[in-house]
Write an enzyme that holds these catalytic residues in place. Structure first.
Site, mmCIF file in Angstrom:
data_model
loop_
_atom_site.group_PDB
_atom_site.id
_atom_site.type_symbol
_atom_site.label_atom_id
_atom_site.label_comp_id
_atom_site.label_asym_id
_atom_site.label_seq_id
_atom_site.Cartn_x
_atom_site.Cartn_y
_atom_site.Cartn_z
ATOM 1 N N ARG A 86 -20.559 83.665 103.810
ATOM 2 C CA ARG A 86 -19.493 82.711 103.485
ATOM 3 C C ARG A 86 -20.046 81.314 103.740
ATOM 4 O O ARG A 86 -20.637 81.062 104.792
ATOM 5 C CB ARG A 86 -18.250 82.981 104.336
ATOM 6 C CG ARG A 86 -17.181 81.917 104.150
ATOM 7 C CD ARG A 86 -15.830 82.291 104.731
ATOM 8 N NE ARG A 86 -15.010 82.980 103.736
ATOM 9 C CZ ARG A 86 -13.671 82.977 103.730
ATOM 10 N NH1 ARG A 86 -12.998 82.371 104.670
ATOM 11 N NH2 ARG A 86 -12.994 83.614 102.792
ATOM 12 N N PRO A 103 -11.108 87.123 105.489
ATOM 13 C CA PRO A 103 -11.171 87.223 106.952
ATOM 14 C C PRO A 103 -10.165 86.306 107.644
ATOM 15 O O PRO A 103 -10.016 85.147 107.257
ATOM 16 C CB PRO A 103 -12.603 86.760 107.274
ATOM 17 C CG PRO A 103 -13.111 86.100 106.041
ATOM 18 C CD PRO A 103 -12.365 86.675 104.897
ATOM 19 N N ARG A 140 -3.642 84.002 103.695
ATOM 20 C CA ARG A 140 -2.248 83.892 104.143
ATOM 21 C C ARG A 140 -1.279 84.762 103.363
ATOM 22 O O ARG A 140 -0.356 85.328 103.972
ATOM 23 C CB ARG A 140 -1.815 82.418 104.150
ATOM 24 C CG ARG A 140 -2.514 81.628 105.238
ATOM 25 C CD ARG A 140 -2.420 80.140 105.022
ATOM 26 N NE ARG A 140 -3.049 79.742 103.766
ATOM 27 C CZ ARG A 140 -2.981 78.528 103.240
ATOM 28 N NH1 ARG A 140 -2.310 77.591 103.860
ATOM 29 N NH2 ARG A 140 -3.586 78.240 102.105
ATOM 30 N N HIS A 185 -17.415 76.643 107.703
ATOM 31 C CA HIS A 185 -16.359 76.109 108.586
ATOM 32 C C HIS A 185 -16.875 75.473 109.875
ATOM 33 O O HIS A 185 -16.129 75.392 110.849
ATOM 34 C CB HIS A 185 -15.335 77.211 108.927
ATOM 35 C CG HIS A 185 -14.696 77.810 107.714
ATOM 36 N ND1 HIS A 185 -13.941 78.959 107.742
ATOM 37 C CD2 HIS A 185 -14.705 77.411 106.413
ATOM 38 C CE1 HIS A 185 -13.521 79.258 106.525
ATOM 39 N NE2 HIS A 185 -13.977 78.334 105.698
ATOM 40 N N HIS A 232 -21.063 84.677 108.621
ATOM 41 C CA HIS A 232 -20.193 83.501 108.524
ATOM 42 C C HIS A 232 -21.053 82.246 108.638
ATOM 43 O O HIS A 232 -21.520 81.898 109.719
ATOM 44 C CB HIS A 232 -19.165 83.551 109.655
ATOM 45 C CG HIS A 232 -17.974 82.674 109.433
ATOM 46 N ND1 HIS A 232 -17.998 81.567 108.620
ATOM 47 C CD2 HIS A 232 -16.698 82.751 109.906
ATOM 48 C CE1 HIS A 232 -16.795 81.003 108.606
ATOM 49 N NE2 HIS A 232 -15.995 81.712 109.387
ATOM 50 N N GLN A 271 -17.093 90.657 109.212
ATOM 51 C CA GLN A 271 -17.623 89.292 109.173
ATOM 52 C C GLN A 271 -18.204 88.955 110.546
ATOM 53 O O GLN A 271 -17.500 88.970 111.556
ATOM 54 C CB GLN A 271 -16.532 88.275 108.829
ATOM 55 C CG GLN A 271 -17.120 86.886 108.584
ATOM 56 C CD GLN A 271 -16.068 85.792 108.447
ATOM 57 O OE1 GLN A 271 -15.174 85.690 109.272
ATOM 58 N NE2 GLN A 271 -16.193 84.969 107.408
ATOM 59 N N TYR A 310 -19.028 76.536 112.087
ATOM 60 C CA TYR A 310 -19.509 77.398 113.174
ATOM 61 C C TYR A 310 -21.051 77.347 113.193
ATOM 62 O O TYR A 310 -21.666 76.617 112.405
ATOM 63 C CB TYR A 310 -18.944 78.820 113.012
ATOM 64 C CG TYR A 310 -17.424 78.809 113.090
ATOM 65 C CD1 TYR A 310 -16.781 78.330 114.235
ATOM 66 C CD2 TYR A 310 -16.629 79.206 112.017
ATOM 67 C CE1 TYR A 310 -15.395 78.263 114.313
ATOM 68 C CE2 TYR A 310 -15.241 79.146 112.087
ATOM 69 C CZ TYR A 310 -14.625 78.672 113.230
ATOM 70 O OH TYR A 310 -13.262 78.590 113.306
HETATM 71 C C1 LIG Z 1 -4.827 82.851 110.551
HETATM 72 C C2 LIG Z 1 -6.106 82.587 109.837
HETATM 73 C C3 LIG Z 1 -7.301 82.953 110.414
HETATM 74 C C4 LIG Z 1 -8.513 82.750 109.746
HETATM 75 N N1 LIG Z 1 -9.676 83.215 110.269
HETATM 76 C C5 LIG Z 1 -10.825 83.196 109.537
HETATM 77 C C6 LIG Z 1 -11.994 83.858 109.981
HETATM 78 O O1 LIG Z 1 -12.008 84.507 111.010
HETATM 79 N N2 LIG Z 1 -13.106 83.747 109.224
HETATM 80 C C7 LIG Z 1 -13.119 83.044 108.043
HETATM 81 O O2 LIG Z 1 -14.149 82.973 107.395
HETATM 82 N N3 LIG Z 1 -12.008 82.452 107.598
HETATM 83 C C8 LIG Z 1 -10.861 82.517 108.306
HETATM 84 N N4 LIG Z 1 -9.712 81.957 107.805
HETATM 85 C C9 LIG Z 1 -9.764 81.311 106.475
HETATM 86 C C10 LIG Z 1 -9.302 82.289 105.394
HETATM 87 O O3 LIG Z 1 -10.175 83.392 105.261
HETATM 88 C C11 LIG Z 1 -9.181 81.590 104.040
HETATM 89 O O4 LIG Z 1 -10.443 81.110 103.682
HETATM 90 C C12 LIG Z 1 -8.180 80.434 104.074
HETATM 91 O O5 LIG Z 1 -7.017 80.772 104.790
HETATM 92 C C13 LIG Z 1 -7.767 80.043 102.645
HETATM 93 O O6 LIG Z 1 -7.203 81.132 101.983
HETATM 94 P P1 LIG Z 1 -5.605 81.275 101.728
HETATM 95 O O7 LIG Z 1 -5.177 80.031 101.011
HETATM 96 O O8 LIG Z 1 -5.466 82.507 100.895
HETATM 97 O O9 LIG Z 1 -4.949 81.395 103.065
HETATM 98 C C14 LIG Z 1 -8.505 82.133 108.490
HETATM 99 C C15 LIG Z 1 -7.286 81.738 107.925
HETATM 100 C C16 LIG Z 1 -6.098 81.975 108.564
HETATM 101 C C17 LIG Z 1 -4.814 81.574 107.894
#
Ligand SMILES: Cc1cc2nc3c(=O)[nH]c(=O)nc-3n(C[C@H](O)[C@H](O)[C@H](O)COP(=O)(O)O)c2cc1C
Ligand SMILES: Cc1cc2nc3c(=O)[nH]c(=O)nc-3n(C[C@H](O)[C@H](O)[C@H](O)COP(=O)(O)OP(=O)(O)OC[C@H]3O[C@@H](n4cnc5c(N)ncnc54)[C@H](O)[C@@H]3O)c2cc1C
Length: 769
Positions: A624, A418, A719, A574, A571, A495, A576
């Site tokens: 999560r 997400p 990412r 983090h 969710h 989510q 929230y």
């Molecule tokens: C731009 C961005 C927005 C994100 N928004 C959410 C979100 O809405 N909900 C969530 O659970 N995690 C969110 N995350 C966390 C990602 O889901 C993920 O857990 C985190 O980026 C680590 O993974 P990665 O190393 O593959 O980026 C976000 C991450 C990024 C980069």
């Protein structure tokens, strides 16, 4: 230059050799407390690369060592009456005593003075060695010099729980590095064994602390300890004894491994080297290599014409990074051995062996293929067979095996994690969202997540957050879901969230977690605890607030069902709202929803149960969680996370999406490749719960090895998908995979074929280069 080298182990003696080779005028004395033949330990293991470095530095001693090296290729794992053999591992080893004899001889030949049975005292170093231009602290892992000024050397020592003893035996192990796992009356014990000369082998015995205590090893004389271990591992020893050469060690011969990290290796004209500066767990066999390479680097810098202080700093700068890299791999390996019973319980023989071989995360899936293709293909077939529920005819990359949650079938194990887009107005998903999720779903991942989608306007993080609290939003989501279902084979998960104490903030790229400049709305949380000093103080929720949130969740879930989503995730991570209930950092309630973990979980579980009740039975649900607040015992720990996972599973969760952190700005995460995967592993394999891993997973090899090693069932990539929506298709092209685990849109087939050809060509050119 006059040099006093305090400690005559591999690092100190090799430093003296390396200095003399560069300038025979140096006057060097090595002071060692033991007699020359007294050395502790048995064999040491090297890699070919270490030998190359030694060859370049001093061909004479390197050749003498090479002449006596024992070489072996296999790793044999013995467990529950079975043996698993894999090949291509290529180790070389030598006895520590013989290696030291060679080094002492070479040092003498070069004019180094060796003083044995000399115990230096830290208090008198500066007077005893007042005429030395350089004092080298090469006094090993329990370095008195370092320990006398832990602050000055910025030392961090982490004494690990497992206990081990370094024994020897005349049993030979058939060209293999062998691991023996034995269930004893007091718990599992295991041995790491390898031959290092024609008739002697190292035999390191290790166990968890409770097993050590129950056996009473602490108070056993060394011989009795060795005899007890002999009885335990008798069936592997062919009638041979287990030998101890640790008589010169006072107290128990068993050691707890201290992971030593120093951020400052230099004090005036004194410098740390080898284990005194850093330790790497013995299970990756790199301590001696690090000591040798430190010595080479220090000698190079000291003979480079730089002033002493500058040369010493240059040495630290070069070596600290190298040591940290190895220490990171060593930490993974050590942590695997600290949890051996977990893996024995969770895995069959093959997967146990795979998990053991890849434990340091330096040996990857493809690396195993290079070592032993047949063995790897065999495990790929077995894992695929388990996934299909029938034997697989061909090996399948683990990431392309299917996975089922309730009646939702995923084509593969890749998940688009997400990610908030902050691009909605009044919570309405727009054309941006259609294109964004549409293209992600065409990219091949088995499961695509929406961003955190809010249950109410006041539950948004930012004004740009998407929502699902009204019919218009439901309709807009339906349009996107319909596209995903009609044009792709991806499954789509919504989510659901409420921002709680992290609400009313700016969109990500304008100031992450910062409150709005104006127009802030009231935020709610379990307690009136702000997320950070700059965030609003939330209002502590009353039961009326809780009932409203509960009803909003249920209503959002009903809309999600009408919009056609395949799966729902709550969710609870983090920081929230639901996460804020779970973490003690933010929940300071004194009612039945605060206090113990059980109480803090009460409201999140209530929400989960209510949503689950209205979510169709055949569709799965995830939560999560933040499995670690990264603040030690003050916050959620990975051990708490196992309990949290269990509580949600009891309530009907199908899979735990294991994230970490973002619950406090003071958190101190340890980043790195796949850095949160250990938590997914712990929950999955301790509690027997399906998990999704996330966090810095970005290579094909990462996904394949996480799945094959059973560290998680699914891998979420966030990412990487922002920059490459076709990450999974690209992974298929790179692995020349054409099975059912991924489907390329017909419109893009020619692109897929060209990519595959180009990747094959590039791989061929790399081989020919
Ligand atoms: C731009 C961005 C927005 C994100 N928004 C959410 C979100 O809405 N909900 C969530 O659970 N995690 C969110 N995350 C966390 C990602 O889901 C993920 O857990 C985190 O980026 C680590 O993974 P990665 O190393 O593959 O980026 C976000 C991450 C990024 C980069
Ligand atoms: C069980 C086990 C298995 C291992 N297996 C491997 C392996 O396979 N491969 C590998 O590369 N590494 C291995 N290591 C690690 C390796 O032994 C060390 O990393 C390596 O010996 C470090 O070298 P050093 O010279 O820094 O320290 P040490 O070898 O510890 O040498 C320090 C020396 O200083 C002396 N000393 C200390 N204090 C004083 C004092 N006050 N006065 C005088 N002398 C003093 C000590 O007697 C000692 O000889 C293993 C370690 C353990 C514990």
């Amino acid at each position: 230059m006059k040099i006093a080298c305090l400690g005559g182990g591999p690092a100190g003696v090799y430093l003296s050799i390396s200095m003399k080779l560069r300038n025979p005028e140096h006057e060097i004395t090595v002071y060692e407390r033991n007699k020359p033949g007294d050395t502790f330990g048995w064999g040491v293991v090297f890699s070919d690369q270490t030998m190359d470095n030694l060859q370049i530095n001093d061909p004479v001693s390197a050749q003498m060592i090479i002449n006596e090296l024992v070489h072996w290729d296999y790793i044999d794992v013995y467990l529950k009456g079975q043996v698993e053999r894999s090949g291509g591992h290529g180790f070389i080893g030598i006895g520590r005593r013989r290696m030291m004899e060679i080094l002492y001889g070479r040092a003498r030949e070069l004019g180094v003075e060796l003083v044995f049975q000399y115990e230096f005292e830290v208090a008198s170093i500066q007077t005893d060695f007042a005429d030395a231009d350089l004092i080298v602290a090469a006094d090993g892992l329990n370095s008195k010099i370092r320990n006398s000024d832990l602050k000055g050397f910025a030392t961090d020592i982490d004494l690990r729980p497992n206990k081990f003893v370094w024994l020897g035996t005349h049993q030979c192990f058939d060209d293999a590095f062998a691991f023996f796992f034995e269930k004893t009356a007091h718990g599992w014990m295991w041995a790491h064994a390898y031959q290092f000369d024609k008739d002697t082998s190292t035999f390191i015995v290790e166990c968890q602390p409770h097993t050590y205590d129950k056996w009473g090893f602490e108070h056993m004389p060394h011989e009795e300890s060795a005899e007890t271990c002999r009885k335990i591992f008798e069936q592997y020893l062919g009638g041979h004894e287990l030998l101890t050469n640790s008589r010169h060690i006072r107290g128990s011969a068993w050691i707890s491994f201290p992971r030593v990290l120093c951020h400052n290796w230099v004090k005036d004209n004194l410098v740390l080297i080898g284990d005194a500066a850093h330790t790497a767990h013995f299970s990756i066999g790199s301590g001696t290599k690090l000591g040798f390479e430190d010595a080479i680097c220090l000698a190079q810098n000291m003979n480079s014409g730089k002033p002493v202080r500058e040369a010493l700093q240059a040495y630290q700068d070069e070596r600290e990074l190298e040591a940290l890299k190895l220490q990171s791999a060593a930490r993974n390996s050590m942590s695997w051995f600290e949890n051996v019973p977990r893996y024995i319980k969770a895995f069959d023989m093959k997967q146990f062996t795979y998990s053991l071989l890849t434990r340091s995360q330096r040996v990857s899936h493809e690396n195993l293929r290079l070592r032993d293709k047949a063995w790897l293909e065999d495990i790929e077939k077995i894992l695929a067979g388990k996934s299909y529920g029938k034997p697989a005819a061909e090996p399948v990359p683990p990431m392309f095996t299917p996975f089922t949650l309730r009646e939702m079938n995923l084509k593969n194990r890749v998940v688009v994690s997400p990610m908030s887009m902050y691009s909605a107005a009044e919570g309405m998903p727009s054309d941006w969202h259609l294109v964004h999720y549409g293209s992600l779903a065409t990219g091949g991942a088995g499961l695509v997540y929406t961003e955190m989608t809010d249950i109410s306007p006041e539950g948004r993080i930012t004004l740009g957050c998407a929502g699902i609290w009204n019919a218009e939003q439901e309709g807009a989501w339906k349009r996107i879901v319909d596209f995903v279902h009609s044009q792709t084979e991806a499954r789509f998960c919504l989510q659901l969230g409420h921002a709680g104490p992290k609400g009313s903030t700016k969109v990500g790229w304008e100031g992450m977690d910062e409150p709005l400049d104006q127009g802030n709305w009231e935020i709610i949380a379990p307690s009136a605890v702000p997320y950070s000093a700059i965030n609003q103080i939330p209002r502590a929720m009353t039961r009326v607030d809780m009932d409203k949130v509960l009803a909003d969740y249920v209503s959002a879930a009903k809309r999600a069902e009408r919009a056609g989503f395949d799966m729902l995730e709550l969710h609870c991570a983090h920081g929230y709202l639901l996460s804020a209930f779970i973490t003690p950092l933010m929940n300071q309630r004194t009612d039945e929803c605060g206090g113990s973990l059980e109480n803090r979980l009460r409201f999140p579980l209530e929400v989960f149960r209510a949503v689950r009740k209205h979510w169709p039975d055949h569709k799965p649900m995830a939560v999560r969680i933040s499995a670690n607040d990264w603040l030690g015992a003050a916050g959620i720990t990975p051990e708490d996370a196992v309990l949290i996972g269990k509580a949600f599973v009891m309530a009907g969760v199908d899979i735990i999406d294991v994230s970490a952190g973002q619950t406090s700005p003071d958190a101190e995460p340890v980043y790195g490749r796949m850095f949160q995967t250990p938590f997914a592993d712990q929950i999955r394999n301790e509690a027997g719960i399906p998990t999704m891993a996330v966090g810095n997973i970005y290579e094909i090899d990462h996904v394949n090895s996480i799945i094959a090693a059973g560290r998680a069932d699914l891998c979420c990539l966030a990412r990487p998908h922002l920059m490459d929506r076709y990450w999974t298709l690209r992974a298929a092209a790179e692995q020349e995979y054409h099975g059912d685990g991924v489907t390329c849109p017909v419109q893009y087939l020619t692109g897929f074929e060209q990519l595959e050809r180009n990747l094959q060509r590039a791989a061929q050119m790399a081989i020919n280069a």
